[in-house]
Design a protein around this motif. Sequence first.
Motif, short mmCIF file in Angstrom:
data_model
loop_
_atom_site.label_atom_id
_atom_site.label_comp_id
_atom_site.label_asym_id
_atom_site.label_seq_id
_atom_site.Cartn_x
_atom_site.Cartn_y
_atom_site.Cartn_z
N UNK A 6 0.82 -3.36 -3.43
CA UNK A 6 0.19 -2.87 -4.65
C UNK A 6 -0.93 -1.92 -4.31
N UNK A 7 -2.15 -2.41 -4.20
CA UNK A 7 -3.28 -1.55 -3.85
C UNK A 7 -4.17 -2.25 -2.86
N UNK A 8 -4.82 -1.46 -2.02
CA UNK A 8 -5.77 -1.98 -1.05
C UNK A 8 -6.81 -0.92 -0.75
N UNK A 9 -8.03 -1.36 -0.51
CA UNK A 9 -9.15 -0.45 -0.25
C UNK A 9 -8.88 0.34 1.03
N UNK A 10 -8.83 1.66 0.92
CA UNK A 10 -8.53 2.51 2.07
C UNK A 10 -9.79 2.97 2.80
N UNK A 11 -9.60 3.78 3.81
CA UNK A 11 -10.75 4.26 4.58
C UNK A 11 -10.91 5.78 4.46
N UNK A 12 -10.26 6.39 3.43
CA UNK A 12 -10.37 7.84 3.27
C UNK A 12 -10.60 8.22 1.81
N UNK A 13 -11.22 7.31 1.05
CA UNK A 13 -11.53 7.52 -0.37
C UNK A 13 -10.30 7.52 -1.26
N UNK A 14 -9.16 7.08 -0.75
CA UNK A 14 -7.98 6.88 -1.58
C UNK A 14 -7.62 5.39 -1.56
N UNK A 15 -6.67 5.04 -2.40
CA UNK A 15 -6.21 3.65 -2.48
C UNK A 15 -4.88 3.54 -1.76
N UNK A 16 -4.84 2.69 -0.72
CA UNK A 16 -3.64 2.54 0.09
C UNK A 16 -2.64 1.60 -0.60
N UNK A 17 -1.38 1.64 -0.13
CA UNK A 17 -0.38 0.73 -0.67
C UNK A 17 1.05 1.05 -0.27
N UNK A 18 1.25 2.16 0.44
CA UNK A 18 2.58 2.48 0.96
C UNK A 18 2.37 3.14 2.31
N UNK A 19 2.22 2.33 3.37
CA UNK A 19 1.66 2.82 4.64
C UNK A 19 2.56 2.53 5.84
N UNK A 20 2.40 3.34 6.86
CA UNK A 20 2.97 3.08 8.18
C UNK A 20 1.83 3.13 9.18
N UNK A 21 1.59 2.02 9.84
CA UNK A 21 0.51 1.92 10.83
C UNK A 21 1.11 1.76 12.22
N UNK A 22 0.36 2.23 13.21
CA UNK A 22 0.46 1.69 14.57
C UNK A 22 -0.72 0.74 14.70
N UNK A 23 -0.45 -0.53 14.97
CA UNK A 23 -1.53 -1.52 14.91
C UNK A 23 -1.39 -2.53 16.02
N UNK A 24 -2.54 -3.05 16.43
CA UNK A 24 -2.60 -4.26 17.24
C UNK A 24 -3.76 -5.08 16.71
N UNK A 25 -4.18 -6.08 17.46
CA UNK A 25 -5.23 -6.95 16.96
C UNK A 25 -6.60 -6.28 16.94
N UNK A 26 -6.74 -5.20 17.69
CA UNK A 26 -8.04 -4.55 17.79
C UNK A 26 -8.24 -3.44 16.75
N UNK A 27 -7.16 -2.90 16.19
CA UNK A 27 -7.33 -1.80 15.26
C UNK A 27 -6.00 -1.25 14.79
N UNK A 28 -6.06 -0.18 14.02
CA UNK A 28 -4.84 0.45 13.50
C UNK A 28 -5.05 1.95 13.38
#
Length: 773
Positions: A514-536
């Motif tokens: 649905x929606x989640x607080x993003x880190x670029x002043x937009x609202x996230x919700x359809x994403x592809x990350x490269x992630x591990x436990x330390x970051x994304x």
Amino acid sequence: MQTADKSTQTLAIHINGIVQGVGFRPFVYKLATSLKLAGTVSNAGDGVHIIATGSTSSLLDFTQRVQLEAPPMADISSIATEELTAPCDHNQFIIIDSRHQSAATVPITPDIAICSDCLQEISAPENRRWGYPFTNCTNCGPRFTIIEKIPYDRPYTSMRHFPMCAQCEQEYNDPLDRRFHAQPNACPTCGPQLSWHDRNGLEITTEDCIGSAAQSLAEGRIVAIKGLGGFHLAADATSNEAVALLRLRKKRPAKPFAIMVRNQEKARLFCSISDKESNLLTSPQHPIVLLDKKSNHHLADNLADGLGMLGVMLAYTPLHALLLDHPAAPDALVMTSGNATDEPICTQNQEALHRLQNFADYFLLHNRNIVTRVDDSIARVIGGKARLLRRGRGYTPVPVAVAQTSDMLACGAEMKNTFCIIRNNEAYLSQHIGELSHLECFDFYTESISHLQTILECTPQKVACDLHPDYPSTRYANRLQVNCTPVQHHHAHTGAVMAEHGIEQPVLSVILDGTGFGDDSTIFGGEIYIADRKGYQRKGRLSHLPLPGGDKAAQEPWRMALALLFQHFGRQGLNQQTLPHWLQTVSTYKREAIGQMLEKGINSPLTSSCGRLFDAVAALTGTCLEATYEGEAAMLLEQQAQLFATEQRAQNREPGTGYSPVPANAQDMVILDSLPLAQWVLDDLNQKVSPQEIAYRFHWWLIDGIGMLVEKVRKKYKINTIVLCGGSMQNKILFEGLDTTLREKEFTVYSGEKIPVNDGGIALGQAYIAGAP
């Protein structure tokens, strides 16, 4: 005292896991006695302790069979042995009283559905427990909902108010009886009792409370029933009138109701049930299972309007079984949470009589206190596996083993909230709490945190929370004045799947939500990350759509349809002649106001949300213009797509594929452009393509598009492990399409099974990420 010789050995054995309240000590006693061992077995705060003396071969056999033959509800997480130099002080094997000398580390046993033995007893007129609605044994009955603290012994439960009669006491103390140390053990002579009340709380004298309830339900009345972890509101699920009355009183116009039936045979009258669904339905947890309705189901038409699936659970307490067995009872009962919308379920009698007075005609009460409120769990078989959508009764608080994670409290999200406590690399995810923006739910949240910390005897000195500063859970975390780590919402979704499956290496994560607080002043919700436990790192997303009115757009999907049209065509896309006739039913004033908001960018933040894209297509096809409950538009759109696929296959035709996805690139990021959907959908509507086929094409456009994007990311970054998470992954067509597509592309795919992929799993992900070494 037994004398040691060369062939005799003594072992101290420490067993941890789900080993209390499940008949583990009687099992150990019988096994040790059969092998002619001497020694003791006892419960302690850190598990089960065994001292055993016997021949080396017998001890080897014993330690192997303890693991292989443990009771069905036992779950051994570790077993440690140590050889002692002196034999034990007993010449026989005995069970000794529980001891609690150190901090509690043993997991807590969840509530377990009534077993076949107890079911047989309450149905047998010659048995002293015939018709007794609180019958239980070590293999079933209340556990977590009655525990005040551990060790799990009767004085530390709400059963301490019911002294056992001589017969129950004898069962309780007999190691060969299946009620040996069954803490809730009771019978009609000494145990809890039912009472029958009118809506004003006045007790009605009757010799058959269950019969009175059954007759009232058959007459179309609403009955509030005190159950295991809280109250249900019950109604005749075969009566349109009774269901409509419950909807009216509960102010729940369309959200699906779950039903309860007596057994699996009854369930098969109404729904199609696969082998895996059967196993889930009849498991000791007895969750609500989402099943496909049969066309001739003979249930009320208004149970789940517009949906082809229905939530079904089997009777899981003796009270439920006796009620549904009664000759007057309907074949199926609506069993919905006993609460007002967005409030926690009622647990106490006076509380229920006050809060549910306007909902229920009658109250079926009992006098055993519920210590911890727990909602029913919800599960669905998706992609060939049972997957929890809501974690509650039967599953909570069974811990999940997590690797190298600091002890901490993770506070969860705002909606579908759960919290998580990590202790000794075990994650205790709480029961479903609900929507924290409501004061009553927030109070339930803080009380539950305090209670679980008391039971676990731990107060974590680290806290994790969502990145969103205004979530009540975030504000709570910041008030604790301990080290607090915020975790981005969709990184936490990713972390939940990683934690469940023990993944520590970098993954590709597809988060459709649905929606989640993003880190670029937009609202996230359809994403592809490269992630591990330390970051994304965000490497892909759905293209942006404006969100006119912010959160209001989720309640009024027609706003998202206008946003999609505006984004593609500009202001002319909102002209009367452009709009499908169902969008023209939205008042001109409202459409004009939204047009101005979109044109001027007022209160219209950009979002890549998959959920809001589903809303846009649902409204554009006339499937859902206004949502009366969370996810309604997406669920109805999924059903439309399923109807098309089923119809095509019934005619021996393949349903085909979706629209052609258009990938784009921007700033080291791959993007799936959703704007052409506006033109494609309008063209299809003009060519009289059915909304069902359009819904199907949209699903496969998204599946194919995500598949293309992750291939591009893999090619560049050489990561082949992928996790699928987010609330949209509860959509069976979407998940199974992605799972199949990605496996065909030779990805290794993981997703939530025991942990919900929706916000109900967020807290585990927060803890796993914030607690990384």
